[in-house]
Write a protein that holds these residues in place. Structure first.
Motif, PDB file in Angstrom:
ATOM      1  N   PHE A  92      46.974  35.714  46.287  1.00  0.00           N
ATOM      2  CA  PHE A  92      47.931  36.426  47.140  1.00  0.00           C
ATOM      3  C   PHE A  92      49.356  35.977  46.878  1.00  0.00           C
ATOM      4  CE2 PHE A  92      50.128  35.870  51.357  1.00  0.00           C
ATOM      5  CZ  PHE A  92      50.660  37.148  51.416  1.00  0.00           C
ATOM      6  N   ALA A  93      49.549  34.662  46.726  1.00  0.00           N
ATOM      7  CA  ALA A  93      50.888  34.147  46.455  1.00  0.00           C
ATOM      8  C   ALA A  93      51.436  34.669  45.136  1.00  0.00           C
ATOM      9  CB  ALA A  93      50.860  32.617  46.443  1.00  0.00           C
ATOM     10  N   MET A  94      50.541  34.917  44.188  1.00  0.00           N
ATOM     11  CA  MET A  94      50.982  35.366  42.866  1.00  0.00           C
ATOM     12  C   MET A  94      51.217  36.870  42.807  1.00  0.00           C
ATOM     13  SD  MET A  94      48.409  33.107  40.465  1.00  0.00           S
ATOM     14  CE  MET A  94      49.117  33.706  38.926  1.00  0.00           C
ATOM     15  N   ALA A  95      50.365  37.657  43.466  1.00  0.00           N
ATOM     16  CA  ALA A  95      50.428  39.115  43.262  1.00  0.00           C
ATOM     17  C   ALA A  95      50.261  39.912  44.542  1.00  0.00           C
ATOM     18  CB  ALA A  95      49.364  39.539  42.244  1.00  0.00           C
ATOM     19  N   ASP A  96      50.485  39.312  45.693  1.00  0.00           N
ATOM     20  CA  ASP A  96      50.459  39.996  46.983  1.00  0.00           C
ATOM     21  C   ASP A  96      49.071  40.501  47.372  1.00  0.00           C
ATOM     22  OD1 ASP A  96      53.159  39.494  47.393  1.00  0.00           O
ATOM     23  OD2 ASP A  96      53.781  41.314  46.376  1.00  0.00           O
ATOM     24  N   ARG A  97      49.045  41.421  48.319  1.00  0.00           N
ATOM     25  CA  ARG A  97      47.810  41.887  48.949  1.00  0.00           C
ATOM     26  C   ARG A  97      46.728  42.356  47.965  1.00  0.00           C
ATOM     27  NH1 ARG A  97      46.514  44.267  54.030  1.00  0.00           N
ATOM     28  NH2 ARG A  97      48.700  44.264  54.662  1.00  0.00           N
ATOM     29  N   PRO A  98      47.054  43.125  46.913  1.00  0.00           N
ATOM     30  CA  PRO A  98      45.978  43.606  46.034  1.00  0.00           C
ATOM     31  C   PRO A  98      45.176  42.485  45.376  1.00  0.00           C
ATOM     32  CG  PRO A  98      47.990  44.838  45.640  1.00  0.00           C
ATOM     33  CD  PRO A  98      48.362  43.687  46.521  1.00  0.00           C
ATOM     34  N   ALA A  99      45.723  41.268  45.314  1.00  0.00           N
ATOM     35  CA  ALA A  99      45.032  40.167  44.639  1.00  0.00           C
ATOM     36  C   ALA A  99      44.126  39.377  45.571  1.00  0.00           C
ATOM     37  CB  ALA A  99      46.055  39.219  44.003  1.00  0.00           C
ATOM     38  N   ILE A 100      44.144  39.665  46.875  1.00  0.00           N
ATOM     39  CA  ILE A 100      43.341  38.875  47.808  1.00  0.00           C
ATOM     40  C   ILE A 100      41.847  39.040  47.527  1.00  0.00           C
ATOM     41  CG2 ILE A 100      42.664  38.630  50.214  1.00  0.00           C
ATOM     42  CD1 ILE A 100      45.487  39.119  51.040  1.00  0.00           C
ATOM     43  N   ALA A 101      41.379  40.285  47.394  1.00  0.00           N
ATOM     44  CA  ALA A 101      39.949  40.510  47.153  1.00  0.00           C
ATOM     45  C   ALA A 101      39.482  39.884  45.838  1.00  0.00           C
ATOM     46  CB  ALA A 101      39.632  42.003  47.186  1.00  0.00           C
ATOM     47  N   PRO A 102      40.190  40.099  44.717  1.00  0.00           N
ATOM     48  CA  PRO A 102      39.761  39.418  43.487  1.00  0.00           C
ATOM     49  C   PRO A 102      39.751  37.900  43.622  1.00  0.00           C
ATOM     50  CG  PRO A 102      41.295  41.183  42.963  1.00  0.00           C
ATOM     51  CD  PRO A 102      41.283  41.045  44.455  1.00  0.00           C
ATOM     52  N   GLY A 103      40.732  37.348  44.333  1.00  0.00           N
ATOM     53  CA  GLY A 103      40.778  35.906  44.518  1.00  0.00           C
ATOM     54  C   GLY A 103      39.607  35.395  45.336  1.00  0.00           C
ATOM     55  N   PHE A 104      39.309  36.057  46.455  1.00  0.00           N
ATOM     56  CA  PHE A 104      38.180  35.641  47.289  1.00  0.00           C
ATOM     57  C   PHE A 104      36.866  35.740  46.513  1.00  0.00           C
ATOM     58  CE2 PHE A 104      40.857  35.496  50.936  1.00  0.00           C
ATOM     59  CZ  PHE A 104      40.142  34.823  51.921  1.00  0.00           C
ATOM     60  N   VAL A 105      36.680  36.843  45.806  1.00  0.00           N
ATOM     61  CA  VAL A 105      35.438  37.019  45.051  1.00  0.00           C
ATOM     62  C   VAL A 105      35.338  35.966  43.953  1.00  0.00           C
ATOM     63  CG1 VAL A 105      34.158  38.572  43.527  1.00  0.00           C
ATOM     64  CG2 VAL A 105      35.255  39.468  45.578  1.00  0.00           C
ATOM     65  N   GLY A 106      36.451  35.704  43.252  1.00  0.00           N
ATOM     66  CA  GLY A 106      36.443  34.667  42.226  1.00  0.00           C
ATOM     67  C   GLY A 106      36.104  33.306  42.801  1.00  0.00           C
ATOM     68  N   GLY A 107      36.634  33.014  44.001  1.00  0.00           N
ATOM     69  CA  GLY A 107      36.312  31.748  44.652  1.00  0.00           C
ATOM     70  C   GLY A 107      34.851  31.666  45.048  1.00  0.00           C
ATOM     71  N   ALA A 108      34.295  32.782  45.539  1.00  0.00           N
ATOM     72  CA  ALA A 108      32.879  32.801  45.907  1.00  0.00           C
ATOM     73  C   ALA A 108      31.993  32.589  44.674  1.00  0.00           C
ATOM     74  CB  ALA A 108      32.543  34.120  46.587  1.00  0.00           C
ATOM     75  N   ILE A 109      32.396  33.180  43.551  1.00  0.00           N
ATOM     76  CA  ILE A 109      31.633  32.986  42.315  1.00  0.00           C
ATOM     77  C   ILE A 109      31.721  31.527  41.862  1.00  0.00           C
ATOM     78  CG2 ILE A 109      31.482  33.625  39.876  1.00  0.00           C
ATOM     79  CD1 ILE A 109      32.481  36.415  40.682  1.00  0.00           C
ATOM     80  N   ALA A 110      32.893  30.916  42.049  1.00  0.00           N
ATOM     81  CA  ALA A 110      33.044  29.505  41.698  1.00  0.00           C
ATOM     82  C   ALA A 110      32.041  28.647  42.462  1.00  0.00           C
ATOM     83  CB  ALA A 110      34.473  29.036  41.979  1.00  0.00           C
ATOM     84  N   VAL A 111      31.824  28.974  43.738  1.00  0.00           N
ATOM     85  CA  VAL A 111      30.825  28.247  44.533  1.00  0.00           C
ATOM     86  C   VAL A 111      29.425  28.525  43.993  1.00  0.00           C
ATOM     87  CG1 VAL A 111      29.802  28.007  46.815  1.00  0.00           C
ATOM     88  CG2 VAL A 111      32.275  28.265  46.593  1.00  0.00           C
ATOM     89  N   THR A 112      29.155  29.783  43.661  1.00  0.00           N
ATOM     90  CA  THR A 112      27.825  30.176  43.187  1.00  0.00           C
ATOM     91  C   THR A 112      27.437  29.449  41.907  1.00  0.00           C
ATOM     92  OG1 THR A 112      28.072  32.377  44.178  1.00  0.00           O
ATOM     93  CG2 THR A 112      26.401  32.126  42.457  1.00  0.00           C
ATOM     94  N   VAL A 113      28.384  29.316  40.972  1.00  0.00           N
ATOM     95  CA  VAL A 113      28.069  28.693  39.688  1.00  0.00           C
ATOM     96  C   VAL A 113      28.248  27.182  39.715  1.00  0.00           C
ATOM     97  CG1 VAL A 113      28.688  30.783  38.428  1.00  0.00           C
ATOM     98  CG2 VAL A 113      30.421  29.000  38.757  1.00  0.00           C
TER      99      VAL A 113
END
Length: 487
Positions: free
Chosen positions: A207-228
């Motif tokens: 979000f800090a880098m690319a505003d609102r549109p980046a929140i979902a990709p960031g959250f999903v990427g973080g969730a995948i980081a936990v998964t792997v």
């Protein structure tokens, strides 16, 4: 003149409000009017549209970027860090006055409406500053989750013992009359909160880098980081990756008919897809291997190695009292909580103990040797007791600002001693904040207090010795043919 200001530091706990108070006092002393919006951890009360419209100039004293800064579009603006506002608020207001005189404010009609969300990073900052602000933005949103989850888990252990983590799910077995059931409930709520840490970190870095549109990709990427199994480190990378991907996609020119759906559909979709593929297929497993190695190394720290790590983190916490180096050590400790290892809990305890030491030591020194301190420093000693006890290292700033060469080395030595002793005695802590007020949740509490007391004594004695040495040198008689140089 009339000014408006916004103050914001990465954690939003102390610097934010100290900067606001300094600006308000400087404006009052100069006969000016100022309204300050503090974007802190407790939220903020936004400046009214009328205050912004009638202001002659705007002061941004922020380390993480200002939320909704489009409200101030066209206004003469001065930008600074929170430390600059704390140390020289009058100078900032003088700059704002000069800027207002050379760049008159626009008409009220030019002021735009308040936006919903805006970038958290100051425009025009260098890449190093931007990277730090991106990471600190993520950390600032993580801290409430760590505080809520960590304190609930620690409370559950205090009520039901460490075996409470093995209790059955409260959805299947819960007895309102049983203390153990309530302990299990607290543990499971806290554990649920802690599971959000990595996704929240990644989402708000993006979000800090690319505003609102980046929140979902960031959250999903973080969730995948936990998964792997990539953990906290994977969350950092996922957030940066998601922000970079969405930022790149935003640069693509599209037809006007498509532009309206880009922020809400296309950018989140493509950003999530690219980030997810890269995290699952390309970089997730290598980061997981690195995280496993880090966890193994931390768990293997014993004796002198643990003490050296505690001393290093303690010195970093004290060195700039809430600044970038302090935040690196603090972020390292908070990130370790996600591993759940015993050593990570010891690191958190050492960092908090070391952060309490500087304000307490300086308050003690200013109390027992009042003549060595100025009236302003003696006045600062009163709140420093509470700030130190609350793990607000910024309480040492007034002392360091007036005498940095004597104060900073003294508090660094004391905090290093506290960090080393805390690690040596094996004190543990799951709460990321709270200071002495979370002492019931500390493992080895008596030895923990001893470590803090030793560090406070070391710093207090060091600063008293340094100030006495300077005063003695200044007071020495001057021999014929020589000149006196004040210390």
């Amino acid at each position: 003149m009339k000014f408006v200001a916004v103050t914001a530091c990465p954690t939003g706990i102390a610097h934010t409000y100290m900067a606001a108070e300094a600006l308000e006092q400087a404006a009052k002393a100069a006969g000016d009017e100022i309204h300050v919006e503090t974007q802190g951890s407790a939220g903020s009360t936004p400046l009214s549209a009328e205050d912004i419209r009638t202001a002659d100039a705007v002061v941004f004293a922020a380390d993480v970027g200002v939320q909704d800064r489009e409200r101030f579009a066209g206004k003469p603006t001065v930008e600074a860090t929170v430390k600059q506002a704390i140390n020289d608020a009058a100078g900032l207001l003088d700059q704002a006055r000069t800027t207002a005189e050379t760049e008159p404010a626009p008409d009220a009609a030019q002021a735009g409406p308040e936006p919903e969300l805006a970038t958290k990073v100051v425009a025009g900052a260098g890449i190093g500053s931007k990277l730090r602000q991106w990471l600190m933005t993520g950390v600032s949103y993580v801290i409430p989750f760590v505080a809520a989850g960590g304190l609930l888990i620690a409370l559950s252990f205090a009520l039901g013992g460490y075996q409470i983590s093995d209790a059955p799910s409260v959805t299947e077995q819960f007895d309102p009359a049983s203390l153990l059931s309530w302990a299990a409930l607290a543990n499971q709520i806290g554990s649920a909160a802690m599971e959000f840490l990595v996704p929240v970190l990644a989402g708000f870095i993006a979000f800090a880098m690319a505003d609102r549109p980046a929140i979902a990709p960031g959250f999903v990427g973080g969730a995948i980081a936990v998964t792997v199994g990539a953990g906290f480190l994977g969350g950092l990378v996922a957030g940066l990756l998601a922000g970079a991907v969405v930022g790149a996609l935003k640069q693509i020119r599209v037809p006007r008919a498509v532009a309206g759906v880009m922020p809400v559909m296309v950018l989140p979709l493509l950003g999530t897809l690219v980030t997810g593929v890269l995290m699952f297929v390309v970089i997730g497993k290598p980061i997981a291997a690195a995280m496993t190695g880090l966890t193994t190394w931390l768990n293997g720290l014993t004796g002198a190695n643990a003490a050296l790590l505690g001393a290093l983190l303690g010195a970093m916490i004290a060195f700039d009292m809430g600044g970038p180096i302090n935040k690196v050590a603090y972020t390292f400790a908070v990130g370790g909580l996600t591993t759940g290892s015993e050593t990570a809990l010891e690191i958190m305890a050492a960092v908090m103990a070391a952060g309490m030491t500087p304000p307490l030591a300086l308050a003690l020194a200013a109390t027992v040797r009042r003549k060595l301190f100025s009236p302003a420093e003696r006045e600062s000693a009163r709140p420093a007791w509470l700030l130190g006890a609350s793990f607000i290292t910024e309480g040492a700033i007034p002392f360091a600002a007036s005498d940095p060469l004597r104060v900073i080395p003294s508090i660094v030595v004391g905090s290093a001693a506290t960090g080393a002793l805390s690690m040596t005695v094996g004190a543990t802590l799951r709460a990321p904040h709270g200071g002495l007020f979370v002492l019931p949740l500390v493992g080895q509490p008596l030895l923990y207090l001893v470590a803090i007391a030793v560090g406070v004594a070391v710093s207090a004695l060091a600063v008293i010795f340094a100030k006495q040495l300077g005063r003695t040198s200044a007071a020495e008689p001057v021999s014929p043919g020589t000149s006196a140089v004040p210390a």
